[in-house]
Design a protein around this motif. Structure first.
Motif, mmCIF file in Angstrom:
data_model
loop_
_atom_site.group_PDB
_atom_site.id
_atom_site.type_symbol
_atom_site.label_atom_id
_atom_site.label_comp_id
_atom_site.label_asym_id
_atom_site.label_seq_id
_atom_site.Cartn_x
_atom_site.Cartn_y
_atom_site.Cartn_z
ATOM 1 N N ASP A 338 13.393 -60.429 -39.853
ATOM 2 C CA ASP A 338 13.491 -60.735 -38.419
ATOM 3 C C ASP A 338 13.202 -59.495 -37.573
ATOM 4 O OD1 ASP A 338 14.193 -63.303 -39.136
ATOM 5 O OD2 ASP A 338 16.344 -62.936 -38.966
ATOM 6 N N LEU A 339 13.788 -58.380 -37.968
ATOM 7 C CA LEU A 339 13.614 -57.168 -37.179
ATOM 8 C C LEU A 339 12.176 -56.660 -37.235
ATOM 9 C CD1 LEU A 339 14.906 -55.053 -35.418
ATOM 10 C CD2 LEU A 339 15.619 -53.821 -37.472
ATOM 11 N N LEU A 340 11.560 -56.708 -38.415
ATOM 12 C CA LEU A 340 10.180 -56.262 -38.536
ATOM 13 C C LEU A 340 9.223 -57.163 -37.759
ATOM 14 C CD1 LEU A 340 10.036 -55.180 -42.291
ATOM 15 C CD2 LEU A 340 9.870 -53.711 -40.271
ATOM 16 N N PHE A 341 9.563 -58.459 -37.651
ATOM 17 C CA PHE A 341 8.727 -59.355 -36.848
ATOM 18 C C PHE A 341 8.693 -58.901 -35.388
ATOM 19 C CE2 PHE A 341 8.491 -62.940 -33.913
ATOM 20 C CZ PHE A 341 7.289 -63.517 -34.283
ATOM 21 N N TRP A 342 9.868 -58.672 -34.820
ATOM 22 C CA TRP A 342 9.934 -58.312 -33.399
ATOM 23 C C TRP A 342 9.417 -56.905 -33.139
ATOM 24 C CZ3 TRP A 342 10.127 -61.950 -30.042
ATOM 25 C CH2 TRP A 342 10.778 -63.153 -30.346
ATOM 26 N N THR A 343 9.730 -55.969 -34.025
ATOM 27 C CA THR A 343 9.240 -54.611 -33.794
ATOM 28 C C THR A 343 7.727 -54.525 -33.928
ATOM 29 O OG1 THR A 343 9.703 -54.094 -36.134
ATOM 30 C CG2 THR A 343 11.379 -53.487 -34.503
ATOM 31 N N MET A 382 8.439 -44.728 -28.790
ATOM 32 C CA MET A 382 9.675 -45.476 -28.992
ATOM 33 C C MET A 382 9.435 -46.685 -29.886
ATOM 34 S SD MET A 382 12.312 -47.113 -26.198
ATOM 35 C CE MET A 382 11.142 -48.368 -25.668
ATOM 36 N N THR A 383 8.357 -47.434 -29.636
ATOM 37 C CA THR A 383 8.065 -48.606 -30.456
ATOM 38 C C THR A 383 7.666 -48.210 -31.878
ATOM 39 O OG1 THR A 383 5.805 -48.606 -29.547
ATOM 40 C CG2 THR A 383 7.409 -50.063 -28.515
ATOM 41 N N THR A 384 6.980 -47.079 -32.015
ATOM 42 C CA THR A 384 6.637 -46.593 -33.349
ATOM 43 C C THR A 384 7.895 -46.269 -34.144
ATOM 44 O OG1 THR A 384 4.537 -45.670 -32.548
ATOM 45 C CG2 THR A 384 5.381 -44.826 -34.635
ATOM 46 N N ARG A 385 8.866 -45.631 -33.482
ATOM 47 C CA ARG A 385 10.118 -45.314 -34.162
ATOM 48 C C ARG A 385 10.899 -46.583 -34.507
ATOM 49 N NH1 ARG A 385 13.218 -40.726 -34.785
ATOM 50 N NH2 ARG A 385 11.156 -39.781 -34.848
ATOM 51 N N LEU A 386 10.912 -47.556 -33.597
ATOM 52 C CA LEU A 386 11.600 -48.819 -33.870
ATOM 53 C C LEU A 386 10.977 -49.547 -35.058
ATOM 54 C CD1 LEU A 386 12.243 -50.257 -30.286
ATOM 55 C CD2 LEU A 386 13.955 -49.473 -31.930
ATOM 56 N N LYS A 387 9.680 -49.409 -35.221
ATOM 57 C CA LYS A 387 9.003 -50.030 -36.359
ATOM 58 C C LYS A 387 9.291 -49.266 -37.650
ATOM 59 C CE LYS A 387 4.361 -50.526 -38.279
ATOM 60 N NZ LYS A 387 2.934 -50.225 -38.090
ATOM 61 N N TRP A 388 9.400 -47.949 -37.545
ATOM 62 C CA TRP A 388 9.554 -47.116 -38.730
ATOM 63 C C TRP A 388 10.972 -47.152 -39.288
ATOM 64 C CZ3 TRP A 388 12.218 -42.249 -39.153
ATOM 65 C CH2 TRP A 388 11.980 -41.578 -40.348
#
Length: 507
Positions: A338-343, A382-388
């Motif tokens: 779920d988290l990887l989908f949104w990020t 920020m989005t790169t870090r949230l994905k990583w």
């Protein structure tokens, strides 16, 4: 009579007001004293419990070498490729991928420091070796203005190798101290994160200024200082001497570690998430070199100065820090899929902000380029870090008992190989769309295609387990047999074992 009573009361009221003001001043003073004294006492505590040379080493490697040095070299290298070597954006993108190759082979450096001590020491010689590599490569780049591009890339790659070896070696020290001082494991990770963040902010902030004052080659000359400090660390680090090491067993230990990793990697619960992590990075093409050339172009772009570029990068590092905090306090308990989908979705949509910038739509809304690009870069980081972050946690969950450190380094290498593929793919994209040093007509098309490719990993989420970060992915019964894994006594100094796994828990 009434006036006399008022006169008698007034002094008391004035005294109370004076006391309240003094209390407020004392409170303010105590706050400032606390802000200064608490970190000082914290550093003293860590130095007392684990030796001051270890704290010094973390600050040197994470704060100076990777943080400050990474910021300086990041800005300097971009201007070196653009203004000194005068390469095209597509070439610069490919060269950036080549210089990251030493980080792909991190398991090799980890195994070397684990199983191959030099002159009776496991860590100190590797710091010295890393420092000498950095000093020699930076001196070569700073003194030769007409250096051939291949020699320049070789020197930059050698410098990256030195930083990677130092990173792996200090991680080994953190791992060892996390085992002997488990109650201070979180403090050690905080020390690493604090040193890296402060160093990166400072490095990016002053990187553009120094490029303007002394040029990119002068910045390379300054980079000999962090490398020299690594050599100093190698001589000062407190480490027990290991005489009479059985070097004949080194080959067998390498073979055992390789067998263990291959056995684990063949499991469905492991190779599928690894494939997703690689494709997720590889399909997110990196075309930042093209954007950088456009940022600094006086005709097609906003023509940012060196100081402005450095400041923009520093703001981006703040965005990365905010992403880590957002994950820690709001998102860390969500299921991986779920988290990887949104990020991933947010990561793809955030790339559209670059499109707004390149088409100059921000000017139509009255938003100046300087302000808008700071927003763009901070959102991107920020989005790169949230994905990583969830991928880092997932990687930690995939590590079997007994070879956690080496296998974690292997997973990080897979991620780094995805980043390399992304960089080379981005370079190919810039070349196909004929984006050069002065032509940016098709840059918006490259950004649009990049953003579309960023959405494609959403179709591969079936490879990711539905588990959440609080559950185990590998069953206990699937742990490797003790005859196959490296002996625990030899793994207590494992490079990544406690350092990186605890880094996940502490975030």
């Amino acid at each position: 009579m009434q006036q006399e009573e008022e006169n008698l009361k007034d002094p008391c009221g004035e005294e109370k007001e004076g006391e309240e003001e003094e209390d407020e001043e004392r409170k303010k003073g105590s706050v400032w004293c606390g802000c200064i004294c608490i970190p000082v006492h914290w550093f003293k505590m860590l130095s007392r419990e684990m030796h001051w040379s270890f704290v010094f080493g973390v600050i040197i490697v994470y704060g100076v070498s990777q943080g400050l040095g990474g910021g300086l070299s990041g800005v300097g290298t971009k201007y070196y490729m653009k203004d000194v070597q005068k390469v095209q954006p597509s070439q610069a993108q490919v060269y950036a991928g080549i210089t990251s190759i030493p980080w792909i082979v991190k398991p090799l450096w980890g195994l070397l420091t684990d199983v191959l001590p030099i002159l009776g020491y496991r860590r100190r010689p590797y710091f010295i070796f890393a420092g000498f590599i950095g000093v020699i490569s930076m001196v070569l780049l700073s003194l030769h203005e007409n250096l051939h591009i291949m020699l320049a890339i070789l020197a930059l790659t050698a410098s990256s190798t030195g930083v990677a070896i130092a990173d792996v070696t200090i991680d080994a020290c953190v791992a060892q101290n996390s085992i002997t001082h488990p109650s201070l494991a979180a403090d050690m990770q905080s020390l690493c994160a604090f040193s890296s963040s402060v160093g990166a902010l400072l490095g990016f902030s002053i990187g553009g200024i120094f490029v303007h004052l002394i040029g990119p080659m002068g910045v390379f000359g300054l980079m000999t200082i962090p490398s020299g400090l690594l050599i100093l660390l190698g001589f000062m680090l407190d480490e027990p001497y290991m005489p009479n090491f059985a070097y004949k067993q080194v080959n067998q230990k390498f073979v055992d570690a390789s067998k263990s990793m291959w056995t684990t990697l063949k499991k469905d619960d492991v190779w599928k998430p690894c494939l997703y992590m690689y494709l997720s990075y590889a399909l997110s093409l990196n075309i930042f070199e093209g954007l950088f050339y456009w940022y600094t172009d006086p005709k097609a772009g906003p023509s940012f100065s060196q100081e402005t570029v450095g400041f923009i990068f520093s703001i981006g590092s703040v965005g990365a820090l905010l992403g880590a905090l957002l994950y820690q306090y709001a998102l860390k308990d969500y299921a991986f899929r779920d988290l990887l989908f949104w990020t991933q979705l947010i990561y793809a949509l955030s790339g559209m902000v670059d499109l707004v910038m390149v088409l100059r739509l921000n000017l139509k809304f009255g938003i100046p380029d300087y302000l808008f690009v700071m927003i763009v870069d901070s959102v991107a980081q920020m989005t790169t870090r949230l994905k990583w972050m969830p991928m880092l946690v997932l990687s930690a969950k995939l590590c079997p008992s007994g070879i956690e450190g080496t296998f974690f380094a292997l997973l990080m290498s897979i991620d780094n190989f995805g980043v390399l593929s992304s960089s080379w793919g981005g370079g190919l994209l810039l070349h196909l769309f004929k984006i050069t040093r002065t032509k940016f007509d098709n840059l918006w098309l490259a950004i649009l295609l990049r953003n579309i490719l960023r959405i494609t990993p959403l179709c591969l989420l079936f490879l990711v387990p539905k588990a959440d970060p609080n559950s185990s992915i590998l069953a206990t019964s699937e742990s490797l047999d003790s005859e196959v894994v490296i002996e625990t006594s030899e793994m207590e100094n494992n490079i990544e074992l406690v350092s990186l796994v605890n880094n996940v828990d502490a975030m």
